[in-house]
Write a protein that holds these residues in place. Sequence first.
Motif, mmCIF file in Angstrom:
data_model
loop_
_atom_site.group_PDB
_atom_site.id
_atom_site.type_symbol
_atom_site.label_atom_id
_atom_site.label_comp_id
_atom_site.label_asym_id
_atom_site.label_seq_id
_atom_site.Cartn_x
_atom_site.Cartn_y
_atom_site.Cartn_z
ATOM 1 N N ASN A 119 54.843 -22.215 12.540
ATOM 2 C CA ASN A 119 54.383 -22.799 13.668
ATOM 3 C C ASN A 119 53.010 -22.384 14.095
ATOM 4 O O ASN A 119 52.371 -22.323 15.226
ATOM 5 N N CYS B 129 49.608 -20.549 18.270
ATOM 6 C CA CYS B 129 50.970 -21.036 17.902
ATOM 7 C C CYS B 129 50.918 -22.662 18.187
ATOM 8 O O CYS B 129 50.355 -23.087 19.236
ATOM 9 N N ILE C 97 53.258 -24.802 18.510
ATOM 10 C CA ILE C 97 53.974 -25.293 19.670
ATOM 11 C C ILE C 97 54.217 -24.394 20.680
ATOM 12 O O ILE C 97 55.220 -24.127 21.329
ATOM 13 N N TYR C 98 53.130 -23.852 21.167
ATOM 14 C CA TYR C 98 53.177 -22.650 22.166
ATOM 15 C C TYR C 98 54.037 -23.184 23.646
ATOM 16 O O TYR C 98 54.657 -22.386 23.764
ATOM 17 N N GLU C 99 53.582 -24.266 24.055
ATOM 18 C CA GLU C 99 54.330 -24.803 25.064
ATOM 19 C C GLU C 99 55.999 -25.154 25.221
ATOM 20 O O GLU C 99 56.787 -25.150 25.827
ATOM 21 N N ASN C 100 56.353 -25.124 23.671
ATOM 22 C CA ASN C 100 57.870 -25.348 23.449
ATOM 23 C C ASN C 100 58.184 -24.405 22.395
ATOM 24 O O ASN C 100 59.246 -24.717 21.766
ATOM 25 N N ARG C 101 57.621 -23.139 22.327
ATOM 26 C CA ARG C 101 58.295 -22.212 21.461
ATOM 27 C C ARG C 101 59.395 -21.600 21.686
ATOM 28 O O ARG C 101 59.950 -21.709 22.822
ATOM 29 N N PRO C 102 60.253 -20.915 20.973
ATOM 30 C CA PRO C 102 61.369 -20.603 20.850
ATOM 31 C C PRO C 102 61.574 -19.308 22.099
ATOM 32 O O PRO C 102 60.532 -18.610 22.322
ATOM 33 N N ASN C 103 62.562 -19.287 22.687
ATOM 34 C CA ASN C 103 62.958 -18.184 23.795
ATOM 35 C C ASN C 103 62.390 -16.837 23.266
ATOM 36 O O ASN C 103 61.949 -15.958 23.962
ATOM 37 N N ARG D 164 58.888 -16.812 23.618
ATOM 38 C CA ARG D 164 58.471 -16.861 24.890
ATOM 39 C C ARG D 164 58.619 -15.588 25.565
ATOM 40 O O ARG D 164 57.791 -15.242 26.423
#
Length: 183
Positions: A42, A49, A51-57, A60
Motif C-alpha cells: 500500500n 500510504c 490507503i492512509y484514511e483506511n489503513r490498518p489499526n 494507525r
Amino acid sequence: MSKNICGDCTLCCKLPPIFNENEDKSLDYNNPFKKFGEWCVNCSTRKACDIYENRPNVCREFNCLYVQSVLQNDPMDDAWHPRVANFFVTIENQQRLKERQISIYINPERHYDIFTKKPYMFAIKNWLDENWMLIVNAGTKVYAYKNIEGRYFELKFPEPFVFGKRNITYPDPTQEIFFGRKQ
C-alpha cells in the motif's frame, strides 16, 4: 504514520514487519502482512500510504519517537527524522516502556552508524547510561545493547528472531561497543 509530520517519509512502511489482526484485534504473528525490509504493497509510490484514511489499526496506532516528540510539542532535532537518519526509533508498546526498552529499525548495512555518527551515538549512550536496553532490528538479525557496569555491550538473540514471542538474549555479551568507532 502522521502524514503532515512524516512528509514523504515511509520508512515505517518498509523496515518493520506488519502483522495482520485477528478478529479479537490481537496480532497474528504467524501470518505477517509483510516481512522486515519489504515495502508494504500500500506504499506504491514510496512517498505515501495509498490507503492512509483506511489503513490498518497497527499502522494507525504507530508513531516513531520523532513523530511522538513533535506531537507532544517537544520536537527532537531534525537529524532524528527517519528520512534523514535512515532509521527510526520507537517504544514498541507499554510493556516495553515499563521494561525500559527502546527499539531501532535500521537497514542491516547501516547498523553500526548509530554508534559512530553524531548526534545518534550521544543520545544512545545517554539512553544506555539511564539503564534503557536498546533493541536494534537489522533485518534477520536483532541485537540488544546494554550498559553493564559502565561498559557497553552487544547481546545477540537466538536466530531466527520471532516477533510476537518473548525472545531472550544469550546471557553472555558478544562484544563490547565503543562509541565513535568500531573495534
